[in-house]
Design a protein around this motif. Structure first.
Motif, PDB file in Angstrom:
ATOM      1  N   ALA A 105       0.815  -1.211   0.000  1.00 34.49           N
ATOM      2  CA  ALA A 105       0.000   0.000   0.000  1.00 34.49           C
ATOM      3  C   ALA A 105       0.852   1.265   0.000  1.00 34.49           C
ATOM      4  N   ILE A 106       2.038   1.219   0.627  1.00 37.15           N
ATOM      5  CA  ILE A 106       2.881   2.425   0.684  1.00 37.15           C
ATOM      6  C   ILE A 106       3.918   2.437  -0.438  1.00 37.15           C
ATOM      7  N   GLY A 107       3.794   1.499  -1.385  1.00 38.98           N
ATOM      8  CA  GLY A 107       4.641   1.543  -2.568  1.00 38.98           C
ATOM      9  C   GLY A 107       5.850   0.654  -2.548  1.00 38.98           C
ATOM     10  N   GLU A 108       5.956  -0.274  -1.594  1.00 39.10           N
ATOM     11  CA  GLU A 108       7.097  -1.178  -1.555  1.00 39.10           C
ATOM     12  C   GLU A 108       6.987  -2.198  -2.676  1.00 39.10           C
ATOM     13  N   ALA A 109       8.092  -2.457  -3.349  1.00 40.04           N
ATOM     14  CA  ALA A 109       8.069  -3.355  -4.503  1.00 40.04           C
ATOM     15  C   ALA A 109       7.940  -4.808  -4.050  1.00 40.04           C
ATOM     16  N   PRO A 110       7.062  -5.596  -4.686  1.00 38.21           N
ATOM     17  CA  PRO A 110       6.962  -7.015  -4.332  1.00 38.21           C
ATOM     18  C   PRO A 110       8.207  -7.770  -4.777  1.00 38.21           C
ATOM     19  N   ALA A 111       8.592  -8.772  -3.990  1.00 34.87           N
ATOM     20  CA  ALA A 111       9.809  -9.523  -4.290  1.00 34.87           C
ATOM     21  C   ALA A 111       9.498 -10.978  -4.593  1.00 34.87           C
ATOM     22  N   THR A 112       9.110 -11.759  -3.598  1.00 30.97           N
ATOM     23  CA  THR A 112       8.887 -13.188  -3.764  1.00 30.97           C
ATOM     24  C   THR A 112       7.402 -13.486  -3.707  1.00 30.97           C
ATOM     25  N   LYS A 113       6.825 -13.853  -4.852  1.00 31.84           N
ATOM     26  CA  LYS A 113       5.401 -14.202  -4.942  1.00 31.84           C
ATOM     27  C   LYS A 113       4.506 -13.144  -4.308  1.00 31.84           C
ATOM     28  N   GLY A 114       4.803 -11.885  -4.581  1.00 36.37           N
ATOM     29  CA  GLY A 114       3.980 -10.793  -4.089  1.00 36.37           C
ATOM     30  C   GLY A 114       4.326 -10.302  -2.707  1.00 36.37           C
ATOM     31  N   TYR A 115       5.271 -10.935  -2.021  1.00 30.56           N
ATOM     32  CA  TYR A 115       5.664 -10.484  -0.686  1.00 30.56           C
ATOM     33  C   TYR A 115       6.827  -9.513  -0.790  1.00 30.56           C
ATOM     34  N   PRO A 116       6.694  -8.288  -0.254  1.00 28.04           N
ATOM     35  CA  PRO A 116       7.808  -7.330  -0.275  1.00 28.04           C
ATOM     36  C   PRO A 116       8.876  -7.723   0.741  1.00 28.04           C
ATOM     37  N   PRO A 117      10.079  -7.166   0.624  1.00 29.50           N
ATOM     38  CA  PRO A 117      11.174  -7.539   1.537  1.00 29.50           C
ATOM     39  C   PRO A 117      10.882  -7.286   3.012  1.00 29.50           C
ATOM     40  N   SER A 118      10.043  -6.302   3.314  1.00 26.47           N
ATOM     41  CA  SER A 118       9.776  -5.996   4.719  1.00 26.47           C
ATOM     42  C   SER A 118       9.116  -7.163   5.443  1.00 26.47           C
ATOM     43  N   VAL A 119       8.385  -8.006   4.719  1.00 29.27           N
ATOM     44  CA  VAL A 119       7.750  -9.167   5.348  1.00 29.27           C
ATOM     45  C   VAL A 119       8.802 -10.092   5.943  1.00 29.27           C
ATOM     46  N   PHE A 120       9.851 -10.355   5.169  1.00 33.36           N
ATOM     47  CA  PHE A 120      10.883 -11.289   5.615  1.00 33.36           C
ATOM     48  C   PHE A 120      11.806 -10.660   6.661  1.00 33.36           C
ATOM     49  N   ALA A 121      11.721  -9.339   6.831  1.00 31.39           N
ATOM     50  CA  ALA A 121      12.431  -8.683   7.939  1.00 31.39           C
ATOM     51  C   ALA A 121      11.598  -8.713   9.215  1.00 31.39           C
ATOM     52  N   ARG A 122      10.266  -8.611   9.073  1.00 34.18           N
ATOM     53  CA  ARG A 122       9.383  -8.602  10.235  1.00 34.18           C
ATOM     54  C   ARG A 122       9.310  -9.976  10.914  1.00 34.18           C
ATOM     55  N   LEU A 123       9.339 -11.045  10.145  1.00 30.98           N
ATOM     56  CA  LEU A 123       9.164 -12.382  10.716  1.00 30.98           C
ATOM     57  C   LEU A 123      10.202 -12.699  11.796  1.00 30.98           C
ATOM     58  N   PRO A 124      11.506 -12.589  11.509  1.00 28.78           N
ATOM     59  CA  PRO A 124      12.474 -12.881  12.578  1.00 28.78           C
ATOM     60  C   PRO A 124      12.412 -11.886  13.731  1.00 28.78           C
ATOM     61  N   GLN A 125      12.042 -10.640  13.457  1.00 28.24           N
ATOM     62  CA  GLN A 125      11.912  -9.665  14.543  1.00 28.24           C
ATOM     63  C   GLN A 125      10.842 -10.095  15.539  1.00 28.24           C
ATOM     64  N   LEU A 126       9.772 -10.715  15.045  1.00 30.39           N
ATOM     65  CA  LEU A 126       8.716 -11.202  15.928  1.00 30.39           C
ATOM     66  C   LEU A 126       9.126 -12.488  16.632  1.00 30.39           C
ATOM     67  N   VAL A 127       9.629 -13.446  15.872  1.00 30.08           N
ATOM     68  CA  VAL A 127       9.922 -14.774  16.419  1.00 30.08           C
ATOM     69  C   VAL A 127      11.064 -14.730  17.427  1.00 30.08           C
ATOM     70  N   GLU A 128      12.084 -13.905  17.171  1.00 31.90           N
ATOM     71  CA  GLU A 128      13.252 -13.867  18.053  1.00 31.90           C
ATOM     72  C   GLU A 128      12.946 -13.312  19.434  1.00 31.90           C
ATOM     73  N   ARG A 129      11.782 -12.709  19.609  1.00 35.99           N
ATOM     74  CA  ARG A 129      11.422 -12.192  20.924  1.00 35.99           C
ATOM     75  C   ARG A 129      11.038 -13.309  21.887  1.00 35.99           C
ATOM     76  N   ALA A 130      10.630 -14.459  21.363  1.00 40.63           N
ATOM     77  CA  ALA A 130      10.309 -15.603  22.213  1.00 40.63           C
ATOM     78  C   ALA A 130      11.598 -16.308  22.622  1.00 40.63           C
ATOM     79  N   GLY A 131      11.476 -17.283  23.502  1.00 43.07           N
ATOM     80  CA  GLY A 131      12.641 -18.033  23.957  1.00 43.07           C
ATOM     81  C   GLY A 131      12.905 -17.820  25.437  1.00 43.07           C
ATOM     82  N   ASN A 132      14.037 -18.286  25.898  1.00 40.17           N
ATOM     83  CA  ASN A 132      14.416 -18.140  27.305  1.00 40.17           C
ATOM     84  C   ASN A 132      14.842 -16.709  27.606  1.00 40.17           C
ATOM     85  N   GLY A 133      14.653 -16.313  28.860  1.00 44.55           N
ATOM     86  CA  GLY A 133      15.076 -14.994  29.288  1.00 44.55           C
ATOM     87  C   GLY A 133      16.545 -14.965  29.652  1.00 44.55           C
ATOM     88  N   VAL A 134      16.955 -13.893  30.321  1.00 46.38           N
ATOM     89  CA  VAL A 134      18.364 -13.698  30.641  1.00 46.38           C
ATOM     90  C   VAL A 134      18.703 -14.291  31.997  1.00 46.38           C
TER      91      VAL A 134
END
Length: 458
Positions: free
Chosen positions: A281-310
């Motif tokens: 919607a904001i003009g990002e170019a689609p890369a892989t099957k219609g998914y823009p690069p920001s999608v593949f940056a958001r996924l690890p940012q979300l998943v890496e927050r889970a796991g064991n604490g410090v």
């Protein structure tokens, strides 16, 4: 000048100096702008100053207030995504920045509650008492400061406990098409997993499934120790993103209190699709099957927050469902999820159609930390069962039509003899819970010629 007057003047000067010092630390007043363009769900404003991630309030001529978030900019113009209904917007509406609003209230009062992506209650039980505020997008943890995954987690499902043992703090993907028992399996783990707190994120699913999951699958006992964040498919894409972030933030809060948290997110695919809608919607170019690069940056940012604490002793064990569109497990999102998760459990339509639930495809599933958290004997038992199951499945057609001659291959003969016990081991009623210790002992019964395990620790 009298002494009293001089003292009063000095007090006035000191008060003025204190006030001046406080004013020097105040942020500059927000600069309001005007709404200039709207295409689809993308709003464009000019004349205001706001950073990406800041909230803005759009005020129309008839005093209607609409909340939106800055998702990008071009030159002097900023792009916003609404978090609610946008009917009634007109050109020239005032846009008021609201900086510093990227936090959310959390606390023990969330237990047993159902909220939306803005942490507003959906259950009609009144306001939620919060005791702290945390960042919606979380704070990254130094990977070297995390505790290692060192102990198994009992999820109450025999096939997972015995063959795909989950570690406390592990992140697992549940890959499934539609109608193969994904929600039922999630409900079983939500009810039977040995965890202090359960956080459920229902992201982008059908609204009907929210109440069904809470009442029929989770149940009153499960809800009592759970927090449910629901942002169904009819919510704006930004709210679907917020729902996933909020569920993770709540899980992080309880983890930092030293508690063991089970995070269930259904689904990671809908989270990616929401980011795709925003990016395109904001003009990002689609890369892989219609998914823009920001999608593949958001996924690890979300998943890496889970796991064991410090150092608090808390943990987040996370299950993320990944939808296999058309049962294609090589979809870009499924492929990316496999790369960033600590294992994957695949549900097979063929197995579900055959009437076996949970329909776990043992051959296609793997837990990447199992060998670190179970004994050698347990690992050998699991490997033996997987081998026999694979041999039987590979020769199923020959066995079914009677073309296989017994004695042709001793390993296949052994697999045929063990198949009834193996299939019984993999089958489990949704109302039945099987402890980890029982799962291992029953695994020994399914492959009786293997040496029994001595313990569940490495």
């Amino acid at each position: 000048m009298s002494a009293a007057a001089l003292a009063a003047q000095q007090r006035w000067v000191r008060a003025l100096e204190r006030s001046t010092a406080r004013l020097a630390h105040l942020p500059p007043p927000p600069v309001a702008g005007r709404l200039t363009r709207m295409v689809g769900l993308t709003l464009e404003a000019s004349g205001c100053q706001a950073a990406v991630g800041d909230r803005c309030e759009i005020v129309t001529a008839d005093d209607m207030h609409i909340n939106a978030e800055v998702v990008g900019f071009a030159g002097e113009n900023i792009y916003l995504m609404p978090t609610g209904d946008i009917h009634g917007l007109k050109p020239g509406a005032r846009v008021l920045p609201r900086p510093g609003t990227g936090t959310v209230g959390v606390g023990p009062g969330l237990l047993g509650r159902v909220v939306d992506g803005a942490c507003e209650p959906l259950d009609g039980r009144g306001p939620i008492a919060v005791t702290a505020r945390v960042r919606l997008t979380g704070t990254p943890i130094n990977p070297l400061a995390r505790r290692r995954i060192s102990e198994p987690l009992d999820v109450g499902v025999r096939a997972i406990n015995g063959l795909l043992t989950v570690g406390r703090g592990q992140r697992i993907g549940l890959f499934a098409g539609s109608g193969v028992g994904k929600s039922v399996l999630l409900g079983m783990m939500a009810r039977y997993t040995q965890a202090d707190v359960i956080v459920v994120g229902l992201i982008g699913e059908r609204g009907r499934e929210v109440k069904e999951f809470i009442e029929s699958i989770l149940g009153p006992a499960g809800l009592a120790r759970a927090v449910v964040v629901a942002t169904p498919a009819d919510h704006p894409p930004l709210m679907r993103l917020h729902g996933a972030w909020l569920a993770t933030s709540i899980a992080e809060y309880f983890r930092d209190q030293g508690q063991s948290v089970l995070l269930i997110m259904d689904s990671l695919t809908r989270f990616a699709q929401a980011q795709r809608e925003i990016g395109l919607a904001i003009g990002e170019a689609p890369a892989t099957k219609g998914y823009p690069p920001s999608v593949f940056a958001r996924l690890p940012q979300l998943v890496e927050r889970a796991g064991n604490g410090v150092n608090t002793g808390g943990s987040i064990t996370a299950f993320y469902t990944v939808l296999a569109e058309g049962d294609d497990h090589n979809d870009p999102i499924a492929d990316a999820a496999r790369a960033i998760l600590d294992g994957h459990i695949v549900l097979s339509r063929r197995i579900a159609d055959g009437g076996r639930y949970p329909a776990i495809d043992v051959e296609a599933s793997v837990s990447r930390v199992m060998h670190d958290i179970v004994s050698v004997a347990h690992s050998d038992l699991a490997r033996r069962l997987r081998q026999r199951s694979a041999l039987y499945e590979h020769n199923r057609d020959l066995i079914t039509i009677g073309a296989y001659q017994r004695g042709s291959d001793p390993r296949v003969d052994e697999a045929i003899a063990s198949w009834p016990q193996i299939e019984s081991y993999l089958r489990q009623d949704m109302r039945q819970s099987v402890l980890l210790a029982d799962s291992i002992s029953q695994l020994q019964q399914a492959v009786p010629d293997a040496a029994p395990p001595r313990s569940t620790s490495p």
